[in-house]
Design a protein around this motif. Structure first.
Motif, short mmCIF file in Angstrom:
data_model
loop_
_atom_site.label_atom_id
_atom_site.label_comp_id
_atom_site.label_asym_id
_atom_site.label_seq_id
_atom_site.Cartn_x
_atom_site.Cartn_y
_atom_site.Cartn_z
N GLU A 1 0.81 -1.21 0.00
CA GLU A 1 0.00 0.00 0.00
C GLU A 1 0.85 1.27 0.00
OE1 GLU A 1 -3.34 0.16 2.60
OE2 GLU A 1 -3.95 -1.91 2.17
N GLU A 2 2.06 1.19 0.50
CA GLU A 2 2.94 2.36 0.41
C GLU A 2 3.30 2.62 -1.06
OE1 GLU A 2 4.09 4.63 2.73
OE2 GLU A 2 2.44 3.69 3.84
N PHE A 3 3.60 1.57 -1.80
CA PHE A 3 3.86 1.72 -3.23
C PHE A 3 2.62 2.28 -3.93
CE2 PHE A 3 3.13 -0.26 -7.42
CZ PHE A 3 4.17 0.33 -8.14
N LEU A 4 1.46 1.78 -3.59
CA LEU A 4 0.22 2.28 -4.21
C LEU A 4 0.02 3.76 -3.92
CD1 LEU A 4 -2.47 1.57 -5.70
CD2 LEU A 4 -3.46 1.20 -3.43
N LYS A 5 0.20 4.13 -2.67
CA LYS A 5 -0.06 5.51 -2.25
C LYS A 5 0.94 6.50 -2.85
CE LYS A 5 -0.18 8.41 1.92
NZ LYS A 5 -0.05 8.41 3.41
N ASN A 6 2.22 6.14 -2.83
CA ASN A 6 3.27 7.10 -3.16
C ASN A 6 3.72 7.05 -4.61
OD1 ASN A 6 3.39 8.00 -0.46
ND2 ASN A 6 4.70 6.27 0.08
N GLN A 7 3.52 5.92 -5.31
CA GLN A 7 4.00 5.81 -6.68
C GLN A 7 2.88 5.50 -7.67
OE1 GLN A 7 7.49 3.11 -5.20
NE2 GLN A 7 8.14 3.90 -7.17
N ALA A 8 2.21 4.37 -7.48
CA ALA A 8 1.26 3.92 -8.50
C ALA A 8 0.06 4.84 -8.64
CB ALA A 8 0.82 2.50 -8.18
N TYR A 9 -0.62 5.13 -7.54
CA TYR A 9 -1.86 5.89 -7.65
C TYR A 9 -1.64 7.30 -8.20
CZ TYR A 9 -6.32 8.11 -6.62
OH TYR A 9 -7.49 8.81 -6.73
N GLU A 50 -9.63 -0.57 -17.77
CA GLU A 50 -8.83 -1.09 -16.67
C GLU A 50 -8.29 0.04 -15.81
OE1 GLU A 50 -5.51 -4.53 -16.31
OE2 GLU A 50 -4.89 -2.82 -17.53
N LEU A 51 -7.84 1.11 -16.44
CA LEU A 51 -7.31 2.26 -15.69
C LEU A 51 -8.38 2.87 -14.80
CD1 LEU A 51 -5.18 4.55 -15.22
CD2 LEU A 51 -6.22 5.71 -17.19
N PHE A 52 -9.54 3.16 -15.35
CA PHE A 52 -10.59 3.80 -14.58
C PHE A 52 -11.04 2.91 -13.41
CE2 PHE A 52 -12.38 6.70 -18.20
CZ PHE A 52 -11.20 7.42 -18.20
N GLU A 53 -11.20 1.62 -13.67
CA GLU A 53 -11.65 0.72 -12.61
C GLU A 53 -10.60 0.58 -11.52
OE1 GLU A 53 -12.70 -2.85 -14.69
OE2 GLU A 53 -14.69 -2.11 -15.25
N ALA A 96 -8.45 1.82 -6.15
CA ALA A 96 -7.31 2.31 -5.37
C ALA A 96 -7.70 3.51 -4.52
CB ALA A 96 -6.16 2.66 -6.30
N ALA A 97 -8.47 4.43 -5.09
CA ALA A 97 -8.90 5.60 -4.33
C ALA A 97 -9.75 5.18 -3.14
CB ALA A 97 -9.66 6.56 -5.23
N GLY A 98 -10.60 4.18 -3.33
CA GLY A 98 -11.40 3.68 -2.23
C GLY A 98 -10.55 3.03 -1.16
N LEU A 117 -7.45 3.70 -0.48
CA LEU A 117 -6.67 4.74 0.18
C LEU A 117 -7.55 5.76 0.90
CD1 LEU A 117 -4.03 5.38 -2.64
CD2 LEU A 117 -3.68 4.10 -0.50
N GLY A 118 -8.87 5.71 0.64
CA GLY A 118 -9.79 6.65 1.28
C GLY A 118 -9.63 8.07 0.80
N VAL A 119 -9.44 8.27 -0.50
CA VAL A 119 -9.22 9.60 -1.05
C VAL A 119 -10.10 9.81 -2.28
CG1 VAL A 119 -6.84 9.71 -0.24
CG2 VAL A 119 -7.31 8.80 -2.52
N ASP A 120 -10.23 11.06 -2.70
CA ASP A 120 -10.78 11.46 -4.01
C ASP A 120 -12.18 10.89 -4.26
OD1 ASP A 120 -8.42 12.83 -4.52
OD2 ASP A 120 -7.50 11.14 -5.57
N GLU A 121 -13.10 11.14 -3.35
CA GLU A 121 -14.45 10.61 -3.51
C GLU A 121 -15.12 11.18 -4.76
OE1 GLU A 121 -18.64 10.27 -0.97
OE2 GLU A 121 -16.77 10.93 0.00
N GLU A 122 -14.97 12.47 -5.00
CA GLU A 122 -15.59 13.08 -6.17
C GLU A 122 -14.99 12.51 -7.47
OE1 GLU A 122 -16.14 17.53 -8.18
OE2 GLU A 122 -15.60 17.33 -6.05
N PHE A 123 -13.69 12.28 -7.45
CA PHE A 123 -13.02 11.70 -8.61
C PHE A 123 -13.53 10.29 -8.87
CE2 PHE A 123 -9.03 9.67 -10.38
CZ PHE A 123 -9.12 10.28 -11.62
#
Length: 777
Positions: free
Chosen positions: A458-466, A526-529, A534-536, A538-544
């Motif tokens: 999840e650190e990779f997801l938060k800081n690099q991938a997402y 695939e990108l959008f899904e 990932a945003a869910g 990480l608990g971020v970007d609800e509007e996005f």
């Protein structure tokens, strides 16, 4: 592990028979014969060209609307003409990767035993050592070479059965125009070179390198010339080679790194370097073992080229040759891509035979399957750390791609197209027929999704991938448009990589560009899904997330054409080249997961039709990555026999004697059979895919086991969710499996019609029998 050797009883006659070494940065191809040995050296950052701004026409979305209106109206010629005006830059100093230098060892005094003398050369994959043994009039002469990752050095040892009989001349030669050598000490040569050429750049710009080559002997003497070192009468000789480049170095003292590495290597000594090298390498390589059939009955007693010849002749009983090919792919991945490599694997890995450099291809990062395929086996074969240089490269590409998004499309976010280089090139290519692969960068960035799915880091997801993937999604949300006929959200103008079609039959003329190509839609979905998920998490970007959900609902469905095939374009166009080498629209099957035999049987059947139609073409463009794609596709369709057919073809028909894969002469502009490494990695991934799959939400054991592989075992393969898997089978049936879980959670396992679920602990080890029932360890 002793089975994992490439070996030959004949001298290497050239590069395509040489044996590759690498430490993730420095590469060498060792070309051995009894009286001579050549090391073709490379360094992954030794690139011609330079970072350059590539301006668009400044009209952005206004220009896009004009060309899109033409395509929507069916005026493909006008749409293409407008695209050429707005989206086709002029080629400038793009550059190419280049070979570094050539080191030649001449053993004129080591007279071969002409009355039946023996010669053997080998590459030991279990230790990453190249060895040659020559029988001479005075006994044997041995030469050993390795590329050390911990020592950052290429090292060699030369010794003889007879004392004081090691004599040879070493010559150091440049490959580029700017190459200078000097005697830095009585036993040391120093060189300085610039990566320049005149096909892909102006011959004046490129990376500078500086390096040293030193010989240490036991006894005897060493004499140094301008570009030679002469060893006479030594008991043993040790050679050390180091190099540094100024790639992205602001410190003017960058060259000192090479001198320090050389001093450290000499101080450590050969045996310590060798021991540290083997320990470091085995820690990574030794995690996976594969046995097919009975290894004791394998053909490993035969030279590798003889084993390949027998396969070409239809003798397919040498099952361990497939295990060797898988382990060779893993070896090449470790040799070419370590966690700290400054660049990822390019078209030829980190090696370079000079062929792609002198033709229109360039030895670069092709983003329409080649670079992606290089990393297809990384995660499943236990080499996730080797994936990391690609992650770093994608982050840099995303930064550079913001300019391309703004200059060419007037859009936010980032985009990259059909290829890139060491400088982060992201603009379209210089011809719309192949250069407008608008999802090339996204296809590459999809590897960030795969790395997360396997590691669950999840650190990779938060800081690099997402952050990278979110900005890619921002681009497509801004760039895409609603199709006036269907109401679908589509990309375009773009192409289905390098392929062509007839809008209304052959009389309508060949076209390349259209709206909403299938591969674009698969990648965007695939990108959008993934970004929503990932945003869910990480608990971020609800509007996005809501914005993405709305866009996903407007994406086109995958469609089946009139011939029963999966459509490659939004419309059911006729293929202008039904024999074409690219199969980009099959991304949804592999490496994607939108099409699965169990969940989407009709689409899976359409993909089978697509594969079979392509296979039936007499003029099929038979290249290494196509053979691998066939094998991967049939593996995902659970047809192991067909998958094996294509892996066998890849090994038997599309590999040089050194088992490196190639693209056939005449295809894609190739002037000769040309080394391209993606087939090695694609074939490795296909073999793994036949034994283990985990993309469907569960671990699938032996999903595409060919009949010929009736008995075997594999250990150390990885499944999504940070899980390791061992499998054994006999007579085509599972006999047992071991599941090692590194994270707590529910793990589903399937084999044939049998299923089970495990409530797994972090660090848990679970043994399953043939019925997938839990047993004792």
């Amino acid at each position: 592990m002793n089975e994992y050797k490439l070996w030959y009883a004949k001298p290497a006659e050239g590069w395509s028979q040489g044996l590759p070494l690498g430490n993730g940065r420095i590469g060498a191809v060792v070309i051995s014969s009894p009286g001579r040995e050549v090391w073709e050296m490379s360094e992954v950052t030794f690139w011609s060209g330079q970072a350059e701004a590539v301006p668009g026409n400044g009209r952005g979305k206004e220009a896009l609307e004009e060309m899109r209106a033409a395509f929507f109206a069916g005026d493909y010629e006008r749409g293409d003409r407008l695209a050429k005006q707005s989206l086709m830059p002029v080629k400038s100093n793009f550059g190419t990767h280049l070979g570094l230098c050539r080191i030649t060892l001449d053993f004129a005094d080591a007279k071969p035993n002409l009355a039946g003398g023996n010669f053997r050369r080998e590459l030991d994959l279990s230790q990453a050592l190249a060895l040659s043994i020559s029988e001479t009039e005075d006994g044997w002469l041995k030469r050993e070479v390795f590329a050390s990752h911990p020592g950052d050095v290429l090292a060699a040892r030369i010794w003889s059965q007879s004392l004081e009989r090691v004599s040879f001349t070493l010559t150091l030669q440049g490959i580029t125009e700017t190459f200078q050598t000097r005697a830095a000490a009585p036993d040391t040569l120093e060189f300085r070179a610039q990566a320049t050429e005149r096909v892909h750049s102006n011959g004046k710009c490129g990376v500078w390198s500086q390096g040293q080559l030193k010989i240490v002997t036991a006894g005897g003497s060493v004499e140094c010339g301008a570009d030679t070192l002469q060893v006479t009468g030594a008991e043993e000789a040790w050679i050390y080679f180091t190099v540094a480049t100024d790639y992205r170095k602001e410190d003017p003292g960058w060259a000192e790194a090479s001198s320090r590495a050389l001093a450290d290597a000499v101080a450590a000594g050969y045996e310590r370097l060798r021991g540290e090298h083997i320990a470091d390498y085995r820690r990574v390589f030794g995690t996976v073992e594969l046995e097919l059939g009975n290894p004791q009955q394998s053909e490993s007693v035969l030279p590798t080229d003889e084993r390949m010849r027998k396969l070409r002749q239809g003798e397919d009983g040498d099952l361990q040759l497939y295990a060797l090919f898988l382990q060779y792919g893993r070896y090449l991945m470790i040799a070419g891509s370590r966690a700290d490599s400054p660049l990822p694997l390019h078209l030829q890995g980190i090696w370079n035979d000079g062929e792609a450099c002198r033709m229109g291809w360039s030895c670069d990062y092709h983003l329409d399957v080649n670079t992606q395929m290089n990393y297809y086996p990384a995660e499943v074969t236990g080499l996730g750390d080797s994936h990391l240089p690609l992650m770093a490269y994608i982050e840099d590409l995303a930064q550079a791609g913001r300019t391309a998004a703004r200059n060419f499309y007037g859009a936010a976010g980032w985009v990259a197209h059909v290829f890139s280089n060491a400088w982060g090139f992201t603009a379209p290519g210089w011809d719309t027929s192949w250069g407008l692969n608008v999802t090339g960068g996204l296809w590459l960035a999809a590897h960030m999704m795969e790395h997360f799915r396997y590691s669950r880091d999840e650190e990779f997801l938060k800081n690099q991938a997402y952050p990278v993937l979110k900005e890619a999604a921002v681009f497509f949300l801004d760039y895409m448009t609603i199709h006036p006929k269907y109401g679908w959200l589509v990309t375009g103008p773009s192409n289905s990589p390098e392929n062509h079609f007839y809008p209304d039959g052959p009389e309508s003329g060949v076209q390349q560009l259209s709206m909403g190509t299938t591969v674009d839609q698969e990648l965007v979905r695939e990108l959008f899904e993934f970004c929503r998920e990932a945003a869910g998490l990480l608990g971020v970007d609800e509007e996005f997330r809501e914005q993405l959900a709305e866009a996903i609902g407007k994406l086109p469905p995958l469609q089946i054409g009139s011939r029963g095939q999966l459509q490659e374009w939004l419309e059911d166009y006729d293929e202008a080249q039904p024999e074409h080498r690219h199969l980009s629209h099959l991304y949804a099957l592999y490496p994607g997961r939108q099409i699965m035999p169990e969940k989407t049987p009709e689409l899976a059947a359409a993909i089978r039709v697509t594969l079979e139609n392509r296979m039936l073409q007499d003029e099929l463009e038979d290249v290494e990555f196509t053979a691998a794609l066939f094998a991967l596709g049939f593996a995902r369709l659970h047809d192991g026999n067909q998958a094996l057919r294509h892996v066998s073809h890849l090994i038997g028909e599309l590999c040089f004697d050194n088992l490196l894969t190639y693209s056939r002469s005449g295809i894609g502009g190739a002037e000769t059979n040309i080394f391209v490494i993606d087939g090695n990695f694609g074939g490795t991934a296909a073999i793994a895919e036949m034994l283990l799959q985990s993309h469907a939400g569960y671990i699938h054991l032996l999903p595409a086991l060919p009949a010929a592989w009736g008995t075997g075992k594999v250990t150390g393969l990885r499944a999504k969710g940070n899980t390791e898997v061992d499998i054994t089978w006999e007579n085509g049936e599972l006999t047992g499996a071991v599941i090692r879980t590194h994270l707590a959670g529910r793990v589903a396992v399937r084999c044939g019609g049998r299923k089970t679920e495990l409530d797994a602990d972090a660090g848990g080890v679970y043994k399953l029998n043939a019925q997938l029932q839990r047993g004792e360890l």
